[in-house]
Design an enzyme around this catalytic site. Structure first.
Site, PDB file in Angstrom:
ATOM      1  CE1 TYR A   1      -2.793   1.638  10.529  1.00 17.45           C
ATOM      2  CE2 TYR A   1      -4.061  -0.396  10.517  1.00 17.45           C
ATOM      3  CZ  TYR A   1      -3.049   0.383  11.052  1.00 17.45           C
ATOM      4  OH  TYR A   1      -2.307  -0.089  12.100  1.00 17.45           O
TER       5      TYR A   1
ATOM      6  CG  ASP B   1      -1.780   1.248   1.284  1.00 18.89           C
ATOM      7  OD1 ASP B   1      -2.459   1.549   0.295  1.00 18.89           O
ATOM      8  OD2 ASP B   1      -1.751   1.928   2.322  1.00 18.89           O
TER       9      ASP B   1
ATOM     10  CG  ASP C   1       1.798  -0.162   4.870  1.00 21.13           C
ATOM     11  OD1 ASP C   1       1.814  -0.146   3.618  1.00 21.13           O
ATOM     12  OD2 ASP C   1       0.789   0.130   5.525  1.00 21.13           O
TER      13      ASP C   1
ATOM     14  CD  GLU D   1       2.889   6.732   4.549  1.00 22.47           C
ATOM     15  OE1 GLU D   1       3.857   6.158   4.011  1.00 22.47           O
ATOM     16  OE2 GLU D   1       2.358   6.346   5.595  1.00 22.47           O
TER      17      GLU D   1
END
Length: 686
Positions: A228, A81, A84, A438
């Protein structure tokens, strides 16, 4: 004259052909084609499955090869994703459909700029995975991996060995209309794209798309995503699937379903709909309205689409540097996705304000901002160096390596769009500041489409630049050590053994180190070397230490060997060990081969060599013989001139099961034209 021009323009609009301008060179603020190519490369870094690394990213390798075993299926494949390793359902399905949409809209640009092969490979990997996950017409597996457990692990995906649960599955009693709708859209677009490439595969994709869509329409409800990815409403995804199935089949039933779903959302009659979010993992209404504006004869959809784009151009919050600001998380991904949407609309209408909007936002993302930096990793002279991404970071926190993720990045995560600057244009380039750093499938999906459009309209004459650092590299072996303690009886050594295996990351066994001693001063007084004591004081890798053994007995050269028979090693292995003699003779380390260069500070010590399967791969032994360090190893699969010492070192670091070069041709002229690595390894190690 005005009436004639108006008639011509009207005719052009009626047949749906809008002349697109070719932009002048002075509008080419950036190499948009280079950014475009790199944005696609990101997906190869996030590839999951046994074929990871069988693309341009050679520092990736097979991972998560048992996904689905808990439900008796092969659910390998798909994409990680973010930084991770979970395969979350909704962002993966939405990203796939967005990327497929980008290819559909700008296919000519993908082909012209040489990116079609790469993008089609990525789209096929998505679609193959979705079809695996849909084993029958009422079962769709959409999440593999537990996010809470996964996020506790920091290390390369190739080394992640815990059992990954098949966490969520859509069934009639636990529906997932949103994931079904997005996956159906991706498969439907793929059937269009592949119709003239592979009609059999295209037909298969269309069949799965129809069945998934029917499943989602029949059994209604939102998917799950732990804490999430919590979806809001599934109707937009079902509309998205409806639209693309209509485009793929021409069946008006699908368009009728769009109207029914709109009515369910109270978007009926002539009322306006405040569509002010933008295309992303949980919201594909923007794409729905943009496509309906051109597919439907209902003027309502054009009004909604244009009001949406006016909001983004003129009414949304804007940072001081000019970036349109929607949300604090993933700041850059929203204007990137919106730029893609507006470029699609520009392609349909030819109205320059949509092109101007996209250029302003993409230029900000690529470097025209207060920080004068690109927010696409690897693009430009200044870009994020520390994206929050485990595979690219390459460090392994926890045993045996006990590394720290903020020690540096082992790889460049080319093309990754980071979250980017905040509302004040501030950016923190820190791997732990993941709001800023991120990355994700969803982040890059809209970016790929936007950069395809920018390449179409501003990329004349531009080509991608080189991307050094994605090719294969040999394992790097070395030791560093320091004197922890010295006394009249002996020494205590702190040792780090490094085996930086990055292409791909892999645990290694059969590694040992030798620590050499000159015991001449003891021999002169008749002290037996067998009376020396050796001990491991600390090792998470369950290290073993030998007794003092002879190396060159005539010259009183001895050694101790440290091995790890019960463990596999990766990157850094720490050992503290001691060598003592209690027979009254004062220990003198100054003549010892491995101790003579040591201080109380860590430094690389080549006098403590490393061996793999008893063959030296690093360092200098007491004979003075080094491993040979020079050779000419190319990246084209052919070794033109061989330094056997270097080649031996390369071969020892490789698993022949992962090597694809076959058909050995071992000549007698000192050159190897084509190598069967397994066969050559046997020859060299005799």
């Amino acid at each position: 004259m005005k009436r004639v021009m108006a008639f011509i323009l009207s005719a052009i609009i009626m047949v749906g052909v809008i002349p697109q301008p070719v932009m002048a060179a002075d509008n080419q603020d950036f190499n948009y084609v280079d950014a475009f190519a790199k944005s696609i490369l990101f997906y190869e870094a996030n590839w999951c499955g046994p074929d990871a690394g069988n693309n341009r990213i050679k520092w990736r390798g097979p991972c998560h090869i048992e996904d689905g075993k808990d439900v008796g299926l092969d659910l390998t494949g798909g994409f990680h994703d973010c930084g991770d390793h979970v395969k979350f359902g909704l962002p993966q399905c939405a990203s796939a459909s967005t990327l497929a949409w980008a290819y559909y809209e700008f296919e000519d640009t993908f082909i012209e700029k040489g990116q079609d092969v790469y993008m089609l490979n990525i789209l096929k990997h998505f679609c193959d995975y979705f079809m695996k996950c849909f084993p029958n017409k009422t079962t769709f597996y959409y999440q593999v991996g537990d996010g809470d457990v996964d996020h506790q692990y920091w290390g390369p995906p190739e080394l992640q060995t815990y059992d990954r649960p098949t966490y969520y599955v859509a069934t009639p009693s636990n529906p997932g209309s949103d994931v079904a709708g997005d996956a159906a859209a991706a498969l439907a677009i793929m059937s269009i794209i592949y119709k003239d490439r592979d009609s059999e595969y295209a037909a298969k994709c269309l069949t799965y798309a129809k069945d998934l869509y029917n499943f989602g329409m029949t059994y209604r409800g939102n998917s799950k995503g732990q804490s999430y990815y919590l979806p809001s409403d599934y109707r937009d995804e079902l509309m998205w699937g409806s639209i693309w199935l209509y485009v793929a089949t021409g069946d008006k039933t699908y368009m009728d379903n769009v109207d029914k779903l709109m009515a369910e959302k109270n978007i009926g009659g002539d009322n306006m709909f405040n569509d002010h979010w933008t295309h992303c993992w949980d919201y594909v209404l923007t794409g729905v309205f943009v496509k309906l504006a051109t597919l439907s004869d209902n003027p309502k959809y054009r009004r909604i689409a244009e009001d949406h784009m006016d909001y983004w151009q003129n009414r949304i919050r804007t940072t001081p540097g000019g970036l349109k600001y929607l949300d604090s998380w993933g700041v850059c991904k929203y204007p990137a996705a919106e730029s893609f949407v507006q470029l699609v609309y520009y392609k349909e209408t030819g109205e320059k304000k949509y092109l101007d909007f996209a250029k302003s936002q993409i230029d900000y993302i690529l470097g025209k901002n207060p920080n004068n930096m690109s927010y696409v990793v690897g693009f430009g002279d200044k870009y994020p160096k520390y994206p929050h991404h485990r595979a690219a970071n390459g460090m392994l926190e926890g045993p045996p390596a006990d590394e720290k993720k903020d020690a540096g990045m082992r790889h460049i995560l080319y093309g990754a769009l980071v979250g980017g600057a905040d509302i004040n244009d501030k950016y923190i380039d820190d791997i732990n500041e993941y709001v800023y750093t991120e990355t994700g499938l969803d982040y890059n999906a809209g970016l790929v489409g936007a950069l395809a459009g920018m390449s179409k309209y501003f990329g004349q004459g531009q080509v991608p630049e080189e991307v050094p650092g994605i090719e294969w590299e040999p394992t790097k072996y070395y030791t560093e050590a320091k004197l922890y303690k010295t006394s009249n009886e002996g020494v205590v050594i702190d040792l780090n053994l490094y085996n930086i295996a990055t292409s791909p990351p892999q645990y290694e066994d059969d590694l040992t180190v030798k620590f050499f001693l000159d015991l001449s001063e003891y021999a002169s007084v008749g002290i037996d070397p067998s009376k020396f004591s050796t001990q491991i004081y600390y090792s998470q890798a369950n290290a073993k230490i030998s007794s003092v053994m002879p190396w060159d007995k005539d010259n009183n050269i001895y050694y101790v060997e440290i091995s790890f028979p019960d463990e596999k090693l990766y990157a850094r292995t720490y050992v503290q060990f001691a060598i003592y003699n209690y027979q009254g003779k004062v220990w003198d380390s100054s003549n010892d081969h491995s101790t003579s260069k040591l201080t109380n500070t860590y430094k690389e010590i080549d006098n403590i060599p490393i061996y793999k399967k008893n063959v030296k791969v690093y360092g200098v032994d007491p004979s003075g013989e080094e491993e040979i360090l020079y050779g000419d190893v190319n990246t084209d699969g052919v070794i033109d001139a061989i330094d056997l010492g270097l080649l031996k070192k390369y071969l020892l670091s490789m698993d022949e099961d992962t090597i694809s070069i076959k058909n050995a041709d071992l000549n007698q002229d000192g050159f190897v034209d084509a190598i069967d690595f397994a066969q050559l390894k046997k020859i060299l190690l005799k």
